[in-house]
Scaffold this active site. Structure first.
Site, PDB file in Angstrom:
ATOM      1  N   ASP A   9      47.616  63.304  83.934  1.00  0.00           N
ATOM      2  CA  ASP A   9      47.408  63.451  82.491  1.00  0.00           C
ATOM      3  C   ASP A   9      46.128  62.735  82.102  1.00  0.00           C
ATOM      4  O   ASP A   9      46.001  61.513  82.281  1.00  0.00           O
ATOM      5  CB  ASP A   9      48.605  62.849  81.748  1.00  0.00           C
ATOM      6  CG  ASP A   9      48.554  63.101  80.250  1.00  0.00           C
ATOM      7  OD1 ASP A   9      47.597  63.747  79.782  1.00  0.00           O
ATOM      8  OD2 ASP A   9      49.474  62.644  79.546  1.00  0.00           O
ATOM      9  N   ASP A 105      44.826  69.430  79.391  1.00  0.00           N
ATOM     10  CA  ASP A 105      44.531  68.094  79.914  1.00  0.00           C
ATOM     11  C   ASP A 105      45.596  67.556  80.865  1.00  0.00           C
ATOM     12  O   ASP A 105      45.559  66.377  81.237  1.00  0.00           O
ATOM     13  CB  ASP A 105      44.338  67.107  78.762  1.00  0.00           C
ATOM     14  CG  ASP A 105      45.566  67.003  77.867  1.00  0.00           C
ATOM     15  OD1 ASP A 105      46.426  67.901  77.946  1.00  0.00           O
ATOM     16  OD2 ASP A 105      45.659  66.034  77.085  1.00  0.00           O
ATOM     17  N   GLU A 106      46.556  68.396  81.273  1.00  0.00           N
ATOM     18  CA  GLU A 106      47.620  67.944  82.175  1.00  0.00           C
ATOM     19  C   GLU A 106      47.819  68.960  83.291  1.00  0.00           C
ATOM     20  O   GLU A 106      47.672  70.163  83.068  1.00  0.00           O
ATOM     21  CB  GLU A 106      48.948  67.784  81.422  1.00  0.00           C
ATOM     22  CG  GLU A 106      48.908  66.867  80.220  1.00  0.00           C
ATOM     23  CD  GLU A 106      50.236  66.844  79.493  1.00  0.00           C
ATOM     24  OE1 GLU A 106      51.283  66.749  80.169  1.00  0.00           O
ATOM     25  OE2 GLU A 106      50.238  66.952  78.251  1.00  0.00           O
TER      26      GLU A 106
END
Length: 407
Positions: A9, A105-106
């Site tokens: 993350d 974003d993960e």
């Protein structure tokens, strides 16, 4: 052998990317936010100094400014975020080809069969990946290491920023079970409210609850959440490019001004129903249940859902169901700031058989005609643009009054 799953993350991703070119703001409370003029003025990401003032993601700019008057606000640069997302995932690709993005974003990584190439120590490899991203891109990530995707996700959230948390079959009861039940993936506010009425406030409470009773309370989701809490989740990390059907499809809209009049609400719901229906057809899915979330000007939400008469992926059916929910759940004339429609209990189109009613045999035939019509609209839009054709409720000119729905 237990699987070795990472959840990586990126920390404060939007804000961190913006500050790569604005290093002077790294020690200054800073946030990336939506456009206040369009009433999408919420915090999208914030840096560590802003967090110390209590600034939170998804709160309004006004609320954030009350906590931190000196907060520096930056507009989002979406193309830049996509560029860096690709760069981060390209680094992950050096360590495994089993990468499943979970948002911009993960990502989940399965390193079970490549771990031996990098020393065989799960924590050490996670630290190495963190160091590579930091050194090459100037961004930090937090990594959760576990034997399934759900616990890996909890691990990446457990300690931030720039940290590694390892959750194993031996220690998950000590690490995971004391956490609030809302920390568990897919436990939303509605489910948490129901669970709290039965004394379930932590993940451990959920794990200890009777599985059958949870299914009675929450439907199929209840049994699934019980599995998650007890470490029994075993879904694979999908390789890059692999299609995985969605579990739900939803669209929401914060309107430029509060909706009060019936025709305004009709137009707003029609727009959302059309958007959700298009996405359902794109995935080849039909919804068995529709959920409507309504937000008033004071940011108070109510959430209601109902089963559809038959599995559907047309705007007409979703509109009818949504308006029925609104009619029974919302006081006429009360202002509405935002509405979200979410299609749940999805099934593939080919499995969406409908039982015929001997006294209403035209029903399924009518649905088939509507489906063909809306698929024709999909084709026109794909060729000439999204605005080439629209539902009648969204057309700018006045329409004659009719007893039918606005499609």
């Amino acid at each position: 052998m237990d699987r070795v799953i990472y959840h990586c993350d990126c920390n404060s991703f939007y804000c961190s990317v913006e500050l790569l070119s604005r290093p002077e703001l790294r020690t200054v409370p800073t946030a990336v936010c939506g456009d206040p003029g369009s009433r999408h003025g919420i915090i999208l990401a914030k840096n560590e100094p802003a967090k110390k003032f209590g600034v939170r993601t998804a709160e309004t700019i006004w609320q954030a400014k009350q906590k931190c008057p000196s907060l520096v606000l930056l507009p989002p640069t979406r193309g830049l975020y996509l560029e860096y997302s690709k760069k981060v995932n390209a680094i992950y690709d050096r360590f495994t080809d089993l990468i499943e993005p979970f948002g911009i974003d993960e990502s989940w990584l399965d390193v079970t069969h490549t771990l031996h190439l990098f020393g065989g120590n799960p924590r050490a490899l996670a630290d190495r990946i963190r160091g590579t991203v930091r050194e090459e891109l100037g961004l930090t990530i937090s990594v959760g290491v576990s034997f399934n995707k759900i616990f890996a996700k909890l691990g990446s959230d457990y300690k931030k920023p720039d940290a590694t948390t390892v959750i194993t079959t031996d220690n998950y009861r000590q690490i995971v079970w004391p956490l609030p039940v809302t920390d568990l993936l897919y436990v939303g506010r509605a489910a948490a409210k129901v669970l709290s009425q039965y004394g379930v406030t932590t993940i451990g409470d959920l794990a200890a609850f009777d599985r059958h009773a949870l299914t009675e309370l929450l439907g199929k989701q209840g049994g699934q959440l019980w599995n998650y809490a007890n470490g029994l989740e075993n879904s694979p990390v999908a390789p890059a490019g692999t299609y995985t059907p969605p579990k739900s499809v939803g669209n929401g809209e914060t309107f430029p001004r509060n909706l009060i009049h019936e025709d305004e609400i009709n137009r707003g719901v029609a727009m959302l129903a059309d958007q959700v229906a298009v996405r359902l057809r794109k995935h080849g899915m039909k919804a068995s249940t529709l959920q409507v979330t309504i937000r008033d000007p004071n940011f108070k939400d109510i959430c209601r859902q109902r089963p559809l008469d038959a599995p559907a992926n047309t705007a007409r059916e979703l509109f009818r169901a949504a308006m029925d929910i609104l009619e029974h759940s919302w006081k006429s004339g009360a202002p509405i700031r935002a509405i979200t429609l979410t299609a749940h209990s999805l099934i593939p189109e080919g499995e969406a058989a409908e039982q015929l009613d001997l006294f209403q045999q035209a029903g399924p035939q009518r649905r088939e005609r509507v489906e063909r019509l809306e698929r024709t609209m999909d084709t026109i839009r794909s060729k000439y643009g999204k605005k080439a054709v629209t539902v009648a409720a969204l057309a700018p000119e006045q329409r004659p009054e009719t007893d039918d729905v606005p499609f």
